[in-house]
Design a protein around this motif. Structure first.
Motif, PDB file in Angstrom:
ATOM      1  N   ARG A  74      57.086  41.570  41.659  1.00  0.00           N
ATOM      2  CA  ARG A  74      56.860  40.565  40.711  1.00  0.00           C
ATOM      3  C   ARG A  74      56.020  41.354  39.701  1.00  0.00           C
ATOM      4  O   ARG A  74      56.040  41.201  38.551  1.00  0.00           O
ATOM      5  CB  ARG A  74      56.210  39.305  41.002  1.00  0.00           C
ATOM      6  CG  ARG A  74      57.086  38.308  41.778  1.00  0.00           C
ATOM      7  CD  ARG A  74      56.067  37.145  41.819  1.00  0.00           C
ATOM      8  NE  ARG A  74      56.939  35.921  42.702  1.00  0.00           N
ATOM      9  CZ  ARG A  74      58.022  35.245  42.234  1.00  0.00           C
ATOM     10  NH1 ARG A  74      58.273  35.311  40.958  1.00  0.00           N
ATOM     11  NH2 ARG A  74      58.572  34.503  43.083  1.00  0.00           N
ATOM     12  N   GLY A  75      54.809  42.373  40.364  1.00  0.00           N
ATOM     13  CA  GLY A  75      54.167  42.943  39.237  1.00  0.00           C
ATOM     14  C   GLY A  75      53.104  42.286  38.469  1.00  0.00           C
ATOM     15  O   GLY A  75      52.788  42.561  37.287  1.00  0.00           O
ATOM     16  N   ALA A  76      52.358  41.314  39.018  1.00  0.00           N
ATOM     17  CA  ALA A  76      51.432  40.499  38.373  1.00  0.00           C
ATOM     18  C   ALA A  76      50.425  41.510  38.005  1.00  0.00           C
ATOM     19  O   ALA A  76      50.035  42.195  38.728  1.00  0.00           O
ATOM     20  CB  ALA A  76      51.000  39.540  39.393  1.00  0.00           C
ATOM     21  N   ALA A  77      49.954  41.414  36.849  1.00  0.00           N
ATOM     22  CA  ALA A  77      49.041  42.327  36.327  1.00  0.00           C
ATOM     23  C   ALA A  77      47.431  42.241  37.309  1.00  0.00           C
ATOM     24  O   ALA A  77      47.045  41.302  37.733  1.00  0.00           O
ATOM     25  CB  ALA A  77      48.249  41.879  35.003  1.00  0.00           C
ATOM     26  N   ASP A  78      47.056  43.513  37.552  1.00  0.00           N
ATOM     27  CA  ASP A  78      46.118  44.104  38.543  1.00  0.00           C
ATOM     28  C   ASP A  78      46.049  43.348  39.880  1.00  0.00           C
ATOM     29  O   ASP A  78      45.190  43.428  40.628  1.00  0.00           O
ATOM     30  CB  ASP A  78      45.065  43.278  37.831  1.00  0.00           C
ATOM     31  CG  ASP A  78      44.348  43.811  36.412  1.00  0.00           C
ATOM     32  OD1 ASP A  78      44.626  45.038  36.296  1.00  0.00           O
ATOM     33  OD2 ASP A  78      44.054  42.925  35.582  1.00  0.00           O
ATOM     34  N   LEU A  79      47.145  43.002  40.349  1.00  0.00           N
ATOM     35  CA  LEU A  79      47.641  42.547  41.849  1.00  0.00           C
ATOM     36  C   LEU A  79      47.698  43.831  42.472  1.00  0.00           C
ATOM     37  O   LEU A  79      48.486  44.564  42.308  1.00  0.00           O
ATOM     38  CB  LEU A  79      48.800  41.769  41.796  1.00  0.00           C
ATOM     39  CG  LEU A  79      49.034  41.380  43.219  1.00  0.00           C
ATOM     40  CD1 LEU A  79      47.835  40.268  43.841  1.00  0.00           C
ATOM     41  CD2 LEU A  79      50.363  40.538  43.530  1.00  0.00           C
ATOM     42  N   SER A  80      46.616  44.206  43.337  1.00  0.00           N
ATOM     43  CA  SER A  80      46.593  45.369  44.222  1.00  0.00           C
ATOM     44  C   SER A  80      47.203  45.195  45.646  1.00  0.00           C
ATOM     45  O   SER A  80      47.671  46.042  46.242  1.00  0.00           O
ATOM     46  CB  SER A  80      45.347  45.947  44.171  1.00  0.00           C
ATOM     47  OG  SER A  80      44.083  45.186  44.977  1.00  0.00           O
ATOM     48  N   THR A  81      46.841  44.064  46.129  1.00  0.00           N
ATOM     49  CA  THR A  81      47.834  43.567  47.312  1.00  0.00           C
ATOM     50  C   THR A  81      47.686  42.111  47.416  1.00  0.00           C
ATOM     51  O   THR A  81      46.755  41.289  46.900  1.00  0.00           O
ATOM     52  CB  THR A  81      46.698  44.099  48.565  1.00  0.00           C
ATOM     53  OG1 THR A  81      47.311  43.792  49.765  1.00  0.00           O
ATOM     54  CG2 THR A  81      45.282  43.292  48.608  1.00  0.00           C
ATOM     55  N   CYS A  82      48.429  41.660  48.190  1.00  0.00           N
ATOM     56  CA  CYS A  82      48.836  40.073  48.590  1.00  0.00           C
ATOM     57  C   CYS A  82      47.923  39.568  49.758  1.00  0.00           C
ATOM     58  O   CYS A  82      47.632  38.411  49.942  1.00  0.00           O
ATOM     59  CB  CYS A  82      50.225  39.763  48.536  1.00  0.00           C
ATOM     60  SG  CYS A  82      51.239  39.736  47.294  1.00  0.00           S
ATOM     61  N   ALA A  83      47.548  40.480  50.645  1.00  0.00           N
ATOM     62  CA  ALA A  83      46.810  40.234  51.730  1.00  0.00           C
ATOM     63  C   ALA A  83      46.226  41.694  52.344  1.00  0.00           C
ATOM     64  O   ALA A  83      47.108  42.208  53.010  1.00  0.00           O
ATOM     65  CB  ALA A  83      47.705  39.644  52.836  1.00  0.00           C
ATOM     66  N   CYS A  84      45.144  41.728  52.199  1.00  0.00           N
ATOM     67  CA  CYS A  84      44.386  42.872  52.631  1.00  0.00           C
ATOM     68  C   CYS A  84      44.704  43.164  54.267  1.00  0.00           C
ATOM     69  O   CYS A  84      44.580  44.194  54.814  1.00  0.00           O
ATOM     70  CB  CYS A  84      42.969  43.258  52.342  1.00  0.00           C
ATOM     71  SG  CYS A  84      41.797  41.918  52.994  1.00  0.00           S
ATOM     72  N   GLY A  85      44.818  41.807  55.103  1.00  0.00           N
ATOM     73  CA  GLY A  85      44.755  41.795  56.327  1.00  0.00           C
ATOM     74  C   GLY A  85      46.278  41.435  56.871  1.00  0.00           C
ATOM     75  O   GLY A  85      46.357  40.711  58.029  1.00  0.00           O
TER      76      GLY A  85
END
Length: 528
Positions: free
Chosen positions: A262-273
């Motif tokens: 989706r490319g939301a601004a500044d989203l680097s990950t949806c779940a680091c784990g």
């Protein structure tokens, strides 16, 4: 209001620790960052005590218990695995406690903690601290060496690499919850090497084959979205939590990929784990999980010191057997009231006063703060507010947030902390004087620009002055308390803004507003 004050004093007496000098610091631990640490033979020493969670054992114990006391019990079956965040406790401690609380009544003997690999390059398998202990300020949590050895027998991808544990916070921050809830249990700390689907399936199934349902608890340590704006985080995090609750690991993979696309601004990950989530899901399925409960959700923008423009998401989930079906009710929180219809009720006022007191009290005692999460839509409405602290009738601190961009409850909790510890006119509030301090809250109406000072009604209107890039504000009650007339009020506003007296007579913008004012002693005049 006196009832609220007496309850707060009783609560404070129960939690009393030696006097604490407080300054409200903003730790950079809303998400995933590691601090330096070390590990010795057999005992992995704490690496993030004092940054992610309290270093003093008494303060740490009080912090964990305070969060657990506020945690709901939503799981009616047997919790086999949980998903819990691993950020700094002041941001995510309540959501972590919500997850752990779902297993609190079980006779847990072994806690398997699946950490996220933040500090080394991806590697094959899972790095297990297979003997000795994991240290925290509460003492050394012993490792279940027999369980760890059986894992190595099941799959040779269970390995040991000291470097993956040395600075890794995602395992460490979970350990105090295990120590408080299950003091006789042993732990199996491990760091998952990466998020490869086949590897996570194999590791999870191996753990599930060894685990004993009801006596073994699997903990997936993960935060959710990293660094988008508040609304983008909520959308992404809710989608991921729904996928997690489906008990379908492949759906989790698909959802995370879709949200990233989706490319939301500044989203680097949806779940680091992501790796720990997948491993825990496969382990829970192997143990007989038949449903999931999303216990709670928050993000760092909801925390008392959080920034809603750049947030990290947190979710609490329980994977369980028996007791009911999948529960997503936590993702359907009440919508904030769009319009404010009349003054707050006595019950709503009492709730806000209690939140303000608890916020200051908990911060002084533990370095953490409660998460404001009312069910009442009126307390979720976006409104400005000031919190004023008075000591025996004299001002002891007053700070507010005027923009209507945050939920009222969150604003009150945050401003209580700021008034107590960050009002530059005063030294930070100390524990010894806390019982002599009363709380007053001013809930604001919208600001309206006026075309001249004659429109100001002393006693009814608060005033905001802006000129030459500077500004100052007085609440409606200030001028009557000081005995000022209109001109004196405006001259004092000029001085407060660092401008010469009379600055309001030319080129200044003036705004008025009203405030609903209420205090613990019930003697403040409301809706002024």
């Amino acid at each position: 209001m006196k009832r609220i004050r007496r309850a707060a004093e009783r609560r404070a007496a129960r939690l009393l620790v030696p006097a604490i000098a407080c300054a409200l610091l903003l730790p950079g631990t809303a998400g995933c960052a590691g601090d330096a640490g070390n590990e010795g033979p057999g005992v992995r020493e704490p690496a993030v005590a004092g940054s992610f969670y309290p270093e003093d054992p008494d303060r740490l114990r009080l912090a964990v218990r305070a969060f657990l006391n506020e945690a709901p019990v939503k799981e009616k079956g047997t919790a086999l695995a949980i998903l819990a965040p691993h950020a700094g406790y002041i941001y995510s401690g309540q959501i972590a406690a919500d997850a752990w609380r779902q297993a609190a009544e079980l006779p847990i003997e072994t806690v398997v903690i699946l950490g996220t690999n933040h500090t080394t390059a991806p590697f094959r398998g899972a790095s297990v601290w297979g003997s000795g202990a994991y240290g925290t300020p509460l003492g050394d949590a012993p490792v279940d060496a027999e369980f760890a050895a059986r894992l190595r027998e099941e799959d040779d991808r269970f390995v040991f690499r000291a470097d993956t544990h040395r600075k890794e916070h995602s395992v460490e921050v979970q350990v105090p919850f295990a120590q408080i809830l299950f003091p006789e249990a042993r732990i199996v700390p491990m760091v998952i090497g990466d998020k490869d689907a086949e590897m996570c399936r194999a590791l999870g199934r191996a753990i599930g084959r060894i685990a004993s349902p009801g006596r073994t608890l699997i903990v997936a340590s993960t935060d959710l979205s990293h660094y988008p704006a508040y609304d983008d985080a909520v959308r992404s995090d809710h989608a991921v939590l729904r996928a997690v609750a489906s008990l379908d690991p492949s759906e989790v993979k698909r959802t995370i990929a879709r949200e990233m696309d989706r490319g939301a601004a500044d989203l680097s990950t949806c779940a680091c784990g992501e790796g720990p989530i997948l491993v825990a899901m496969h382990a829970a399925l192997e143990m007989g999980a038949d449903h999931a409960t999303v216990v709670s959700y928050a993000n760092s923008g909801m925390a008392a010191i959080g920034n809603p423009d750049r947030v990290v998401g947190y979710g609490a989930v329980a994977f369980s057997s028996g007791g009911g079906g999948t529960d997503l009710a936590a993702l359907e929180s009440p919508a904030p009231a769009r319009e404010v219809d009349g003054p707050l009720t006595g019950e709503q006022r009492a709730w806000l006063i209690d939140l303000a007191r608890r916020s200051v009290e908990q911060y002084m005692l533990t370095g953490t703060a409660p998460l404001a999460r009312p069910d009442d839509p009126a307390l979720l409405a976006r409104r400005g507010a000031f919190v004023t602290l008075k000591k025996r009738g004299e001002l002891r601190g007053c700070i507010g947030h005027m923009k209507e961009d945050l939920p009222l409850a969150r604003t009150v909790g945050a401003m209580a902390l700021q008034a107590a510890f960050n009002d530059r006119r005063f030294q930070p509030v100390q524990w010894e004087e806390w019982r002599d301090i009363t709380v007053e809250i001013s809930v604001l109406t919208p600001f309206r620009e006026i075309d001249g000072p004659e429109k100001i009604v002393i006693g009814r209107d608060g005033v905001l002055l802006k000129k030459d890039g500077r500004s100052a504000v007085y609440l409606p009650q200030v001028a009557p308390e000081q005995g000022w007339d209109r001109e004196e009020t405006l001259d004092h506003l000029c001085a407060k803004a660092g401008l010469p007296g009379g600055c309001w007579k030319r080129g200044a913008a003036l705004y008025t507003f009203q405030a609903e004012v209420f205090a613990e002693e019930g003697d403040a005049e409301a809706s002024r």
